[in-house]
Scaffold this active site. Structure first.
Site: not given
Ligand code: FPP
Length: 231
Positions: A15, A19, A63
């Protein structure tokens, strides 16, 4: 210093790609590109340290709800990775398997998966298990339906035998990068007694040293599997 115990089966929730890119003012897909470059590095190091099976959560059944462009990019990266794998990793005695439903995948991707699996099926030393279009709940339902179809009794052991991971066993350690503390529908049944390790490090930044930190942390765990004796 605690002696390092190497888990036989490590699984990773990779993960933090999005970001990683956003923090650099880049598109999320750039984070996935960087994240996919990290796969070979971490897999190579894990196998070098003695891990036998590495399961990577590359694309969950949920997803698909991401923006179409991001899904397309992830599918492209997976196919590129598999084609590359066919040439490289397969020669290093790594067996590649893919866990998850293939029904919704493109023919191109399914062909690449089959080619990799076929090419590497005799490889015995290590297994790289990539979870694509995978969901833990869906996997349990599939296992139970398989048993019903075969007219077999539904038990804990018979369910375990019908999971994608049955040939290489339950994960000893599940690592999640990216700072979230959840399991996100990953290895729900076979992960019942896995040790969990969470790190804030985003997947593209998760390097060999970070992997070793996770393994050192695992070495300090006392595993009792519900009993009272350390195993
Ligand atoms: C989660 O980060 C990551 C994914 C949904 C995809 C993981 C895919 C790869 C690492 C690349 C392809 C894999 C292989 C095996 C070649 P996120 O996008 O949810 O990040 P965020 O939480 O920062 O938004």
């Amino acid at each position: 210093m605690v002696e390092r115990k190497i888990p036989s089966h490590v699984a990773i929730i990779m993960d933090g790609n999005g970001r990683w890119a956003e923090r650099r003012g880049k598109e999320r897909s750039k984070g996935h590109i960087e994240g996919s470059k990290n796969v070979e590095k971490i897999a190579t190091h894990a196998f070098k340290l003695g891990v036998k099976t590495l399961t990577l959560y590359a694309f969950s059944s949920e997803n698909w709800s991401r923006p179409e462009k991001e899904v397309r990019e992830l599918m492209r990266l997976l196919k590129t990775y598999l084609v590359k794998f066919a040439k490289k990793f397969a020669k290093k005695d790594v067996r590649l398997v893919v866990s998850g439903s293939r029904e919704e995948l493109s023919k191109d991707l399914v062909d690449a998966i089959c080619e990799c699996e076929n090419l590497s099926k005799e490889n015995k030393d290590f297994t790289l298990n990539i979870a694509i279009n995978y969901g833990g709940r869906q996997e349990i339902v599939r296992a139970v339906n398989n048993l019903i179809k075969k007219g077999e009794e539904v038990t804990v052991d018979s369910i375990l035998d019908n999971l994608y991971t049955s040939p290489f066993g339950e994960p000893d350690l599940i690592i999640r990068t990216g700072g979230e503390y959840r399991i996100s529908n990953f290895l729900l049944f076979q992960g019942a007694y896995s040790e969990l390790y969470f790190t804030d490090v985003l997947w593209p930044d998760f390097n060999e040293t970070e992997l070793e930190k996770a393994l050192d942390d695992f070495s300090r765990r006392k595993r009792r599997f519900g009993g009272v004796k350390n195993v």
